[in-house]
Design a protein around this motif. Structure first.
Motif, short mmCIF file in Angstrom:
data_model
loop_
_atom_site.label_atom_id
_atom_site.label_comp_id
_atom_site.label_asym_id
_atom_site.label_seq_id
_atom_site.Cartn_x
_atom_site.Cartn_y
_atom_site.Cartn_z
N ILE A 352 22.92 -37.06 15.90
CA ILE A 352 21.64 -36.43 16.23
C ILE A 352 21.51 -35.07 15.55
CG2 ILE A 352 20.28 -35.42 18.11
CD1 ILE A 352 21.59 -37.64 19.92
N THR A 353 22.50 -34.22 15.74
CA THR A 353 22.38 -32.84 15.26
C THR A 353 22.44 -32.76 13.74
OG1 THR A 353 24.77 -32.56 15.63
CG2 THR A 353 23.29 -31.83 17.38
N ARG A 354 23.25 -33.59 13.10
CA ARG A 354 23.31 -33.56 11.64
C ARG A 354 21.97 -33.96 11.04
NH1 ARG A 354 28.53 -35.48 12.72
NH2 ARG A 354 27.89 -37.66 12.46
N TYR A 355 21.37 -35.00 11.60
CA TYR A 355 20.09 -35.45 11.06
C TYR A 355 18.99 -34.43 11.34
CZ TYR A 355 16.70 -38.76 9.31
OH TYR A 355 15.74 -39.37 8.53
N TYR A 356 18.99 -33.88 12.53
CA TYR A 356 17.96 -32.91 12.89
C TYR A 356 18.03 -31.69 11.98
CZ TYR A 356 15.03 -29.86 15.74
OH TYR A 356 14.03 -29.02 16.16
N GLN A 357 19.22 -31.15 11.79
CA GLN A 357 19.36 -29.96 10.95
C GLN A 357 19.01 -30.25 9.49
OE1 GLN A 357 19.74 -27.04 12.07
NE2 GLN A 357 20.47 -27.37 14.15
N ALA A 358 19.34 -31.43 9.02
CA ALA A 358 19.10 -31.75 7.60
C ALA A 358 17.63 -32.01 7.30
CB ALA A 358 19.94 -32.97 7.21
#
Length: 570
Positions: A352-358
């Motif tokens: 979740i967080t990797r996709y959101y930040q990217a």
């Protein structure tokens, strides 16, 4: 850079002293022009010596930049294992002041075990909804009950003995409701929240069948004692075979005997509740007051359901007052239950967080579009794409394209919209992405189209598939604006977790885009797809969507039920 030696020898030290001072140090009895000069030389030498030793000590204690780099590497190797998994997520996330969501969550958990529990608030806008003080108190009371009666406690072991005996012969301090892992992931999330609310209302302990992947997807929500059903639970081997023909099925028992009026000496040790979409009229009597009075005396209830049955709990008179205190604003029921219960495990939180930040974090606005197609055949379908685009443009969720000019250059930095689409097919996002790549927008906004995965077909109970599905539901819940598909529990979970009132795409008929293409939902609550239509007192059929103002028929399924608050607008 060379390091200083901690103990300097005499030759090294002498290099730092002037000639007269060295002479005075080598021969203290040597005559000088003045005795005072001799004393002064010794004094100066002492000062210089003190200064050098002080400098050496400081340098060794606080090394210069290259020494810091070398020692920090050693420190990381030593400390990193102790810090735990939360360090993977803490680089750019500021822990919010209200990480406990207004008291909804209990404090005292190991934050490294479940990073999402306390970081999730950092990814959401502050919502106007606050949990009621009564709900918070009820959750703390439940946690105490779960700690006292959960798996392998003394009370649990005692109740288990009665279950093994086959008869509920005596009243016990702890009663249980067991949720069987059943159906797709969206259904499981909605039904688990429903069963937990039922546990709150009936003072039961919720135990969760872990199935094949529940442990992999969700953190433990209750402190100290697990919510997962132990593997040695006596009835676990029967879960797959429990159905409406089972001897302990409540509906079947009602058909074959009038045992609800019998005394406690012959009551069963457990009852199976079949509340799946194919349940019959006898099974649906679960939602009647009289039947609840009987079930209250059964120590173990085993439940299988693929329905979000919360709206019908609001129609049971004995629960009415309690539910009003728990949820003064009715449409927040799943929002608060979901935010309390469902915290992604660290592996899913990483997705979740990797996709959101990217892809999403830097946009001025985030738009979620959830696509579920029930037509047979392999998509993408042209009529579905036309419907999505028509809805987005009609409701001004996306800007119109400028097909006349090659470039539109507004003054200043253009605003950006990030559109995250979820679908089993990649065709819809690819076509929309190409449109906004090949043409500028009339507003000058830049639009990015993103889709995390495209699995082609639903793969229920496959670990990697459900990790991605859970991550995508959660990512959709982090958007500012949401478009969902009719009948889709995937969309229901996303909208309710995010506190979003979505635009719902009408279900297409005859492979034709409907007109209008979508409508705004009445509330963020999920829809109960298969509710009972029965008046328990009159023992006759009735429209349960017209009994109270806060339970209405769903926008996307005319016979379904959902909770609403702004009923004066409809």
């Amino acid at each position: 850079m060379k390091r200083f030696k901690q103990n300097l020898d005499a030759d090294d030290l002498s290099k730092h002293l002037d000639l007269d001072t060295r002479s005075a140090l080598r021969d203290p009895d040597r005559k000088s022009a003045s005795g005072s000069m001799k004393v002064m030389g010794i004094f100066v030498a002492a000062l210089i010596l003190f200064s050098v030793l002080f400098s050496v000590n400081v340098v060794l204690r606080d090394p210069p930049s290259d020494a810091v780099f070398e020692t920090s590497k050693a420190a990381v190797l030593e400390v990193e294992p102790r810090k735990g998994l939360e360090d993977q997520f803490s680089q750019s996330v500021k822990v919010p002041e209200d990480k406990l969501l207004g008291g909804l969550l209990a404090d005292g958990f190991d934050e490294g075990y479940c990073v999402s529990r306390y970081q999730s608030a950092s990814y959401r806008k502050e919502l106007p909804y606050r949990p009621s003080s009564y709900l918070i108190s009820k959750l703390r009371s439940y946690e105490a009950l779960h700690k006292r009666c959960g798996p392998y406690t003394k009370a649990y072991n005692k109740t288990l003995e009665q279950l093994k005996s086959g008869h509920g012969t005596s009243s016990l301090d702890c009663n249980y409701v067991v949720w069987i892992s059943f159906s797709g992931l969206g259904n499981r999330i909605l039904t688990l929240a429903s069963v937990f609310l039922y546990a709150l209302l009936t003072n039961r302990v919720l135990l969760v069948d872990p199935g094949v992947d529940m442990v992999d997807l969700f953190c433990e929500p209750f402190p100290e004692v697990s919510w997962f059903l132990p593997t040695d639970f006596p009835l676990k081997d029967q879960f797959n075979s429990l159905d409406q023909k089972s001897p302990h099925c409540y509906g079947k028992m009602l058909k074959t005997s009038n045992f609800t009026n019998s005394d406690d000496s012959v009551r069963p040790s457990f009852v199976y509740l079949h509340l799946a979409h194919d349940y019959d009229d006898q099974d649906k009597l679960f939602f009647c007051n009289q039947d609840q009075a009987f079930l209250e005396r059964i120590p173990w209830l085993i439940m299988k359901t693929d329905n979000y049955f919360v709206p019908s709990l609001f129609l049971i008179p004995s629960f009415e007052q309690e539910l009003h205190k728990l949820f003064p604003r009715k449409e927040t029921a799943f929002h608060f239950l979901g935010r309390y219960l469902f915290h992604p495990t660290n592996v899913v939180w990483g997705l979740i967080t990797r996709y959101y930040q990217a892809y999403l974090a830097k946009a001025d606005e985030r738009i979620g579009i959830q696509i579920r197609v029930f037509d047979t055949g392999i998509g993408p379908f042209e009529h579905v794409f036309d419907q999505i685009l028509s809805c987005a443009l009609k409701e001004k969720l996306l800007p119109e394209l400028n097909r006349q000019d090659f470039i539109v250059s507004p003054s200043g930095t253009p605003k950006s919209k990030a559109v995250m689409m979820t679908s089993l097919s990649s065709g819809y996002s690819e076509k929309l992405r190409d449109m906004y790549w090949e043409h500028p927008t009339v507003t000058g906004e830049v639009v990015g189209i993103f889709q995390p995965s495209h699995e082609e077909y639903q793969q229920t109970e496959k670990h990697t598939h459900n990790r991605k599905a859970w991550a995508e539901m959660y990512l959709l819940s982090l958007t500012d604006v949401l478009v969902t598909s009719s009948w889709s529990t995937f969309g229901y979970v996303a909208q309710s977790l995010g506190g979003l009132t979505p635009w719902i795409l009408y279900k297409p008929e005859n492979r034709t885009a409907p007109n209008p293409p979508c409508r705004r939902a009445m509330s963020m609550e999920p829809c109960f797809h298969a509710p009972p239509f029965y008046d328990c007192k009159a023992k006759t059929g009735i429209d349960t969507g017209a009994l109270v103002p806060h339970v209405r028929h769903c926008e996307d399924m005319s016979w379904g039920l959902k909770l609403v608050d702004r009923y004066d607008e409809f």
